[in-house]
Scaffold this active site. Structure first.
Site, PDB file in Angstrom:
ATOM      1  N   GLN A 148       1.379  -1.257  -0.067  1.00  0.00           N
ATOM      2  CA  GLN A 148      -0.238  -0.393   0.108  1.00  0.00           C
ATOM      3  C   GLN A 148       1.061   1.306   0.428  1.00  0.00           C
ATOM      4  O   GLN A 148       0.454   2.511   0.192  1.00  0.00           O
ATOM      5  CB  GLN A 148      -0.904  -0.121   1.123  1.00  0.00           C
ATOM      6  N   HIS A 175      -1.420   0.380   5.768  1.00  0.00           N
ATOM      7  CA  HIS A 175      -1.504   1.007   6.502  1.00  0.00           C
ATOM      8  C   HIS A 175      -0.832   2.383   6.768  1.00  0.00           C
ATOM      9  O   HIS A 175      -0.339   2.883   7.784  1.00  0.00           O
ATOM     10  CB  HIS A 175      -2.228   0.377   8.067  1.00  0.00           C
ATOM     11  N   TYR A 195     -12.223   7.722  18.773  1.00  0.00           N
ATOM     12  CA  TYR A 195     -12.898   7.086  17.863  1.00  0.00           C
ATOM     13  C   TYR A 195     -13.146   5.623  17.273  1.00  0.00           C
ATOM     14  O   TYR A 195     -13.580   5.161  16.361  1.00  0.00           O
ATOM     15  CB  TYR A 195     -12.703   7.604  16.123  1.00  0.00           C
ATOM     16  N   TYR A 214     -10.017 -10.904   9.575  1.00  0.00           N
ATOM     17  CA  TYR A 214      -9.486 -11.095   8.374  1.00  0.00           C
ATOM     18  C   TYR A 214     -10.147 -12.621   8.706  1.00  0.00           C
ATOM     19  O   TYR A 214     -10.999 -13.239   7.787  1.00  0.00           O
ATOM     20  CB  TYR A 214      -8.381 -10.974   7.454  1.00  0.00           C
ATOM     21  N   GLU A 238     -15.866   2.776   7.725  1.00  0.00           N
ATOM     22  CA  GLU A 238     -16.676   3.778   8.961  1.00  0.00           C
ATOM     23  C   GLU A 238     -16.304   4.853   7.894  1.00  0.00           C
ATOM     24  O   GLU A 238     -15.760   4.747   7.511  1.00  0.00           O
ATOM     25  CB  GLU A 238     -16.174   4.266  10.040  1.00  0.00           C
TER      26      GLU A 238
HETATM   27 CA   LIG Z   1     -15.260   3.620  15.101  1.00  0.00          CA
END
Ligand SMILES: [Ca+2]
Length: 419
Positions: free
Chosen positions: A125, A187, A300, A311, A290
């Site tokens: 990524q 990430h 959060y 996974y 989200e």
């Molecule tokens: Ca969250």
């Protein structure tokens, strides 16, 4: 959902998860009936539904199609494009994840890449990621880039800025770097958006999936560690210094750049100049992607409160909501693998002003999310693109533009189907 699992794996997961969700929805309906019945039969003081009020946020698994768009392919042959930005003259700068910066002039892709781009770690990524112009670009010619820097064993998300003379980047300066190095190619975040006070927000990923570790524990735990940039949105001055009014500047146990925390991997981040709200889209693991409305200093949830599963199907947390942790506004199960996110405020789709548009890598679509004047999500529709959608932005001309994450990626313009 991350972007790297194979298609067959994802399809299997999608089928499994979709089956699971249908069952879960049935169970939820039964539970809601039971809840309503108990509400009627109990005094308000006895019921504890307040604690679990967020169970009413129902994960979205199916959405109706969007029909008001015509797709026009503008440019082909972009290698895994990631982000885009409009110059005042209408030209479009586009990053390619392997490490090139391209420019579209008069609707044509210039075959010569822009020079002066920093070396990047192009693995999984990682690579050259987002691009953004300084709000006063017309005067200062400053361009900002995010990218993965380092090696496969030790790498960091970086933010750099440079001046752009129309052909080359000059005076490149690294203005921010994540405090801890992480291993692997997962990430990185790393969307940028600007606030009206010319401060910038940058999303930083949690560092990766299990078994990736840092300091002897799963690296994802850093999302709840205020002393780490991982799993955060950071707020910076335009030169990378830390604004004195950041929420944790006086907290000795926090990194002063942190603006919000408890994020897994935010790949869509946008500011609505009308409502003054910051919106983000965040990857879950298996399910539980989200959309959040971000406020400074807030938690959060990742990875202590989440609708997502491992996974492998195992539990990440049994908690889906907790006092003091902000609930998401949208939950996607199965995952769409959300990418770019934009608030529309142009004149080509006047009826969509204030609405959100989110890209989906795995769902290969654009989600048009109807938002009311108070910031409540009303409904969503799916515009099928048929390729992995990496970014969606409003162009300088008021049309919406989509980048597709393919080896032969495209820039696609969305126009009203009836004009
Ligand atoms: Ca969250």
């Amino acid at each position: 959902m991350d972007s790297e699992p194979s298609v067959s794996f994802l399809l299997t997961m999608k089928a499994l998860t979709s089956d699971f969700i249908q069952k879960a929805e049935f169970a939820l309906i039964v539970l809601l009936f039971a809840g309503c019945a108990s509400l009627v039969s109990q005094s308000p003081a006895k019921n504890n539904l307040t604690e679990t009020a967020s169970a009413e946020i129902k994960p979205v698994s199916d959405v109706p199609p969007a029909e008001n768009f015509r797709q026009v392919t503008v440019v082909t042959g972009l290698e895994n494009p990631w982000g885009m930005a409009w110059l005042p003259n209408g030209e479009i700068l586009i990053t390619e994840r392997p490490g090139r910066l391209r420019i579209v002039r008069n609707g044509k892709l210039d075959p010569t890449p822009i020079t002066g781009v920093p070396p990047v770690l192009a693995v999984s990524q990682g690579g050259l990621l987002d691009i953004s112009l300084h709000p006063n670009f017309a005067k200062n010619r400053l361009i900002y880039l995010t990218y993965a820097h380092g090696t496969e064993r030790a790498n960091k998300t970086r933010v750099a800025r440079a001046t752009f003379d129309g052909k080359a980047l000059k005076n490149l300066q690294v203005i921010f770097e994540v405090s801890q190095a992480k291993p692997g190619g997962q990430h990185f975040g790393s969307r940028m958006t600007w606030l009206p006070d010319n401060k910038m927000l940058v999303s930083i990923g949690d560092g990766g999936n299990p078994p990736t570790q840092l300091n002897g524990e799963l690296i994802r735990k850093q999302a709840q560690n205020l002393k780490s940039h991982l799993g955060k949105i950071v707020r910076l001055n335009d030169d990378g210094t830390i604004p004195k009014d950041n929420p944790f500047v006086t907290n000795k146990n926090a990194e002063p750049a942190v603006w919000s925390y408890g994020h897994r991997n935010i790949q869509g981040l946008t500011f609505d100049p009308i409502s003054q709200k910051v919106w983000s889209s965040e990857h879950g693991s298996r399910g539980g992607d989200e959309i959040n409305q971000i406020q400074p200093g807030k938690n959060y949830g990742w990875a202590v409160v989440t609708y997502s599963q491992e996974y492998t199907g195992g539990k990440i947390s049994s908690e889906r909501s907790r006092a003091g942790i902000v609930d998401p506004k949208v939950i996607w199960t199965p995952s769409i693998a959300p990418s770019g996110l934009s608030v529309y405020n142009g004149d080509k789709f006047p009826q969509y002003k204030g609405d959100l548009f989110a890209g989906g890598l795995v769902s290969q679509d654009v989600r048009h999310i109807d938002v009311d004047a108070n910031g409540n999500i009303i409904s969503q529709r799916s515009l099928n693109i048929g390729q992995r959608v990496r970014d969606i932005r409003q162009g300088a001309d008021g049309f919406l533009y989509v980048l597709t994450d393919e080896q032969e990626g495209q820039l696609i313009r969305l126009e009203p189907s009836k004009s």
